[in-house]
Design a protein around this motif. Structure first.
Motif, PDB file in Angstrom:
ATOM      1  N   UNK A   9       0.858  -1.197   0.000  1.00 49.49           N
ATOM      2  CA  UNK A   9       0.000   0.000   0.000  1.00 49.49           C
ATOM      3  C   UNK A   9       0.886   1.237   0.000  1.00 49.49           C
ATOM      4  N   UNK A  10       0.514   2.216  -0.828  1.00 44.58           N
ATOM      5  CA  UNK A  10       1.251   3.473  -0.915  1.00 44.58           C
ATOM      6  C   UNK A  10       0.467   4.554  -0.184  1.00 44.58           C
ATOM      7  N   UNK A  11       1.160   5.297   0.713  1.00 45.24           N
ATOM      8  CA  UNK A  11       0.513   6.257   1.606  1.00 45.24           C
ATOM      9  C   UNK A  11       0.856   7.681   1.185  1.00 45.24           C
ATOM     10  N   UNK A  12      -0.188   8.511   0.989  1.00 40.20           N
ATOM     11  CA  UNK A  12       0.035   9.910   0.631  1.00 40.20           C
ATOM     12  C   UNK A  12       0.383  10.758   1.850  1.00 40.20           C
ATOM     13  N   UNK A  13      -0.264  10.484   2.983  1.00 39.08           N
ATOM     14  CA  UNK A  13       0.004  11.272   4.182  1.00 39.08           C
ATOM     15  C   UNK A  13      -0.369  10.454   5.409  1.00 39.08           C
ATOM     16  N   UNK A  14       0.239  10.821   6.552  1.00 39.61           N
ATOM     17  CA  UNK A  14      -0.075  10.159   7.808  1.00 39.61           C
ATOM     18  C   UNK A  14       1.082   9.396   8.407  1.00 39.61           C
ATOM     19  N   UNK A  15       2.105   9.127   7.609  1.00 43.76           N
ATOM     20  CA  UNK A  15       3.257   8.400   8.117  1.00 43.76           C
ATOM     21  C   UNK A  15       4.485   8.805   7.316  1.00 43.76           C
ATOM     22  N   UNK A  16       5.628   8.776   7.958  1.00 44.32           N
ATOM     23  CA  UNK A  16       6.881   9.149   7.315  1.00 44.32           C
ATOM     24  C   UNK A  16       7.762   7.925   7.123  1.00 44.32           C
ATOM     25  N   UNK A  17       8.642   8.018   6.138  1.00 37.20           N
ATOM     26  CA  UNK A  17       9.608   6.949   5.910  1.00 37.20           C
ATOM     27  C   UNK A  17      10.486   6.800   7.141  1.00 37.20           C
ATOM     28  N   UNK A  18      10.770   5.564   7.519  1.00 35.81           N
ATOM     29  CA  UNK A  18      11.599   5.302   8.687  1.00 35.81           C
ATOM     30  C   UNK A  18      10.801   4.934   9.919  1.00 35.81           C
ATOM     31  N   UNK A  19       9.499   5.283   9.971  1.00 36.95           N
ATOM     32  CA  UNK A  19       8.678   4.894  11.099  1.00 36.95           C
ATOM     33  C   UNK A  19       8.319   3.415  10.991  1.00 36.95           C
ATOM     34  N   UNK A  20       8.160   2.780  12.149  1.00 33.15           N
ATOM     35  CA  UNK A  20       7.879   1.344  12.191  1.00 33.15           C
ATOM     36  C   UNK A  20       6.388   1.126  12.406  1.00 33.15           C
ATOM     37  N   UNK A  21       5.819   0.207  11.628  1.00 33.94           N
ATOM     38  CA  UNK A  21       4.393  -0.106  11.732  1.00 33.94           C
ATOM     39  C   UNK A  21       4.230  -1.589  12.045  1.00 33.94           C
ATOM     40  N   UNK A  22       3.078  -1.927  12.609  1.00 35.12           N
ATOM     41  CA  UNK A  22       2.744  -3.336  12.867  1.00 35.12           C
ATOM     42  C   UNK A  22       2.088  -3.878  11.612  1.00 35.12           C
ATOM     43  N   UNK A  23       2.726  -4.844  10.977  1.00 36.41           N
ATOM     44  CA  UNK A  23       2.229  -5.354   9.691  1.00 36.41           C
ATOM     45  C   UNK A  23       1.471  -6.666   9.819  1.00 36.41           C
ATOM     46  N   UNK A  24       1.487  -7.260  11.003  1.00 33.86           N
ATOM     47  CA  UNK A  24       0.736  -8.503  11.218  1.00 33.86           C
ATOM     48  C   UNK A  24       0.052  -8.430  12.575  1.00 33.86           C
ATOM     49  N   UNK A  25      -1.242  -8.776  12.573  1.00 39.31           N
ATOM     50  CA  UNK A  25      -2.068  -8.709  13.788  1.00 39.31           C
ATOM     51  C   UNK A  25      -2.203  -7.285  14.328  1.00 39.31           C
ATOM     52  N   UNK A  26      -2.052  -6.308  13.454  1.00 43.34           N
ATOM     53  CA  UNK A  26      -2.263  -4.920  13.863  1.00 43.34           C
ATOM     54  C   UNK A  26      -3.700  -4.651  14.260  1.00 43.34           C
ATOM     55  N   UNK A  27      -4.650  -5.405  13.674  1.00 45.52           N
ATOM     56  CA  UNK A  27      -6.058  -5.205  14.010  1.00 45.52           C
ATOM     57  C   UNK A  27      -6.327  -5.540  15.477  1.00 45.52           C
ATOM     58  N   UNK A  28      -5.660  -6.559  16.013  1.00 48.91           N
ATOM     59  CA  UNK A  28      -5.837  -6.917  17.417  1.00 48.91           C
ATOM     60  C   UNK A  28      -5.358  -5.783  18.319  1.00 48.91           C
TER      61      UNK A  28
END
Length: 366
Positions: free
Chosen positions: A340-359
Motif C-alpha cells: 500500500x502506498x501512503x500519501x500522508x499520515x506516516x513518514x519513511x523510517x517509522x515502524x508499523x505493525x504489519x501482522x495482527x495490527x487489528x488486534x
C-alpha cells in the motif's frame, strides 16, 4: 442564631484542600498508569514489524483473456489420403510422442502410390539396361557417343522420379498395403481432434484431423481497452491467474503488442509467454492478466496487511516501543498486490505493525 467561626478550623480547611487535591491527582495518575496499554511478550511474538520506506509507486492494469498454445510449437495433422477410419488410438488431451500412431485409415489411394513406386523402380531398371547396351554398342563402334549420353540422361531422369516417390513415402510414412497410419509429427498434447471411427475421410479436407501442441510454455492473450493502450508497453511484468487454479499465479512479461484494434471488442491484444512446467495451463482457459508498471513519483510504502479500515477511514499502528503505540489515520493512495502506498499520515523510517495490527487496534480503541 450567631455562630462563632473558629480560626483553627479555617486553617485546617485551608491545609486539607491542597492535601486532598494532591491525593486525588496521585490516584488519577495511578489509574491512568494502570490502564496504559503495553504489548505483552505473547502478543509481540505474534506481530510482525515493518519500517516504512520511500519507494517508486507501482500501478496495475487488470486485463482479461485466454490461454493459447505457442504457434511455433503447434502442429496440425491433415489427411494425406482419403479413406475410411479403421482405428483411433488417442483422445483429446492425451500426451503423444513424435512418430506415435494416432489413427489408421484404409485407403485405395495407397495402392496408387505403390503403383507409382513400382513403375519408377521398373523405369530405373530399364534405363540401366539401355545404358549398358548403349555402352556395349559404342565399344563395338555400332552407335555414337551421342546415344550413350542420351541413355545416361534417361537413367538420371528415372532415378530422379524414383527418388521423388521414395521421398513421398518417407514424408507421409507410407507402408505396403492399403492401411495409412496417421502419426504425430511432434511430441505434445492433443488439443483438437476432428476424426471419428468409421468416418469417411477425403484427402482434400481443409480441416486438420488432430492438432498437437507443446505446452511446456504457453501464451496468455489478453485484451487491452482503448483507454489503457497508452499505458501498456513491451517488457512490463505480468501476473496471470486462471479460474481453474485461482490460488496459483504464473509470472511473465509482455512479449508482444498486436498493433491492431479488434472492431468487435474495440480492444488490442497483448501476448505474455508463461512457463508451464506442470502442464496445468491448457489452451482456451480463461485468465486474468495483472500488468504492473512503475510511475514517475515516489510515496511511503508499507505492507497492505498493516492497513486497518474502520469507521470509513484507514488507520495504521505506529510502533515506537511496547509501551508507546500510536493509532494513526492515513491517506492511502493505492494498493498494488501486497503493498500500500501512503500519501500522508506516516513518514519513511517509522515502524508499523504489519501482522495482527487489528488486534492491537481493537485493544487500544475499544
Amino acid at each position: 442564631m450567631h455562630i462563632t467561626r473558629n480560626p483553627i478550623f479555617k486553617r485546617l480547611i485551608v491545609v486539607a484542600i491542597p492535601v486532598f487535591l494532591l491525593v486525588a491527582c496521585r490516584s488519577k495518575k495511578t489509574v491512568e498508569e494502570s490502564s496504559a496499554f503495553t504489548l505483552s511478550d505473547t502478543m509481540m511474538a505474534k506481530c510482525d514489524f515493518y519500517k516504512a520506506t520511500m519507494e517508486p509507486v507501482k500501478n496495475e492494469i487488470r486485463l482479461f483473456g485466454k490461454i493459447s498454445a505457442d504457434n511455433n510449437k503447434l502442429a496440425q495433422v491433415y489427411p494425406v489420403v482419403g479413406g475410411v477410419v479403421t482405428n483411433i488410438n488417442v483422445e483429446l488431451g492425451d500426451y503423444v510422442r513424435q512418430g506415435q500412431i494416432l489413427a489408421t485409415i484404409r485407403s485405395t489411394e495407397i495402392a496408387q502410390f505403390q503403383k507409382e513406386r513400382l513403375d519408377a523402380m521398373n523405369d530405373v531398371a530399364v534405363s540401366e539396361k539401355n545404358l549398358q547396351v548403349a555402352k556395349d554398342l559404342f565399344a563395338g563402334k555400332l552407335n555414337s557417343e551421342k546415344d550413350v549420353i542420351a541413355a545416361q540422361k534417361e537413367l538420371q531422369k528415372t532415378k530422379a522420379e524414383l527418388n521423388r516417390v521414395n521421398e513421398v513415402y518417407k514424408i507421409y510414412n507410407l507402408k505396403s498395403g492399403s492401411i495409412y497410419n496417421v502419426v504425430a509429427p511432434i511430441s505434445g498434447f492433443v488439443v483438437t481432434k476432428k476424426i471419428n471411427q468409421n468416418e469417411q475421410i477425403r484427402s482434400d479436407n481443409n480441416e486438420p484431423l488432430f492438432s498437437i501442441a507443446e505446452i511446456n510454455e504457453v501464451w496468455a492473450l489478453a485484451n487491452v481497452n482503448e483507454s489503457d493502450i497508452s499505458r501498456i508497453q513491451e517488457g512490463y511484468n505480468a501476473e496471470v491467474k486462471t479460474i481453474a487454479f485461482p490460488d496459483k499465479a504464473y509470472y511473465g512479461k509482455i512479449d508482444k503488442i498486436f498493433n491492431a484494434i479488434d472492431p468487435e471488442t474495440r480492444s488490442m491484444k497483448v501476448l505474455v509467454k508463461i512457463p508451464n512446467a506442470d502442464f496445468k495451463l491448457k489452451p482456451e482457459m480463461n485468465c486474468t492478466v495483472a500488468v504492473r508498471y512503475i510511475e514517475d513519483h515516489q510515496l511511503v510504502a508499507v505492507p497492505a496487511s498493516a492497513i486497518v479500515f474502520d469507521k470509513s477511514k484507514y488507520w495504521i499502528m505506529v510502533f515506537k516501543d511496547r509501551h508507546n503505540i500510536e493509532t494513526r489515520k492515513v491517506d492511502v493512495y493505492r494498493q498494488v498486490g501486497d503493498i500500500s502506498y501512503i500519501k500522508s499520515g506516516i513518514n519513511a523510517g517509522e515502524t508499523v505493525i504489519s501482522k495482527n495490527g487489528l488486534l492491537v487496534y481493537d485493544a487500544l480503541n475499544d
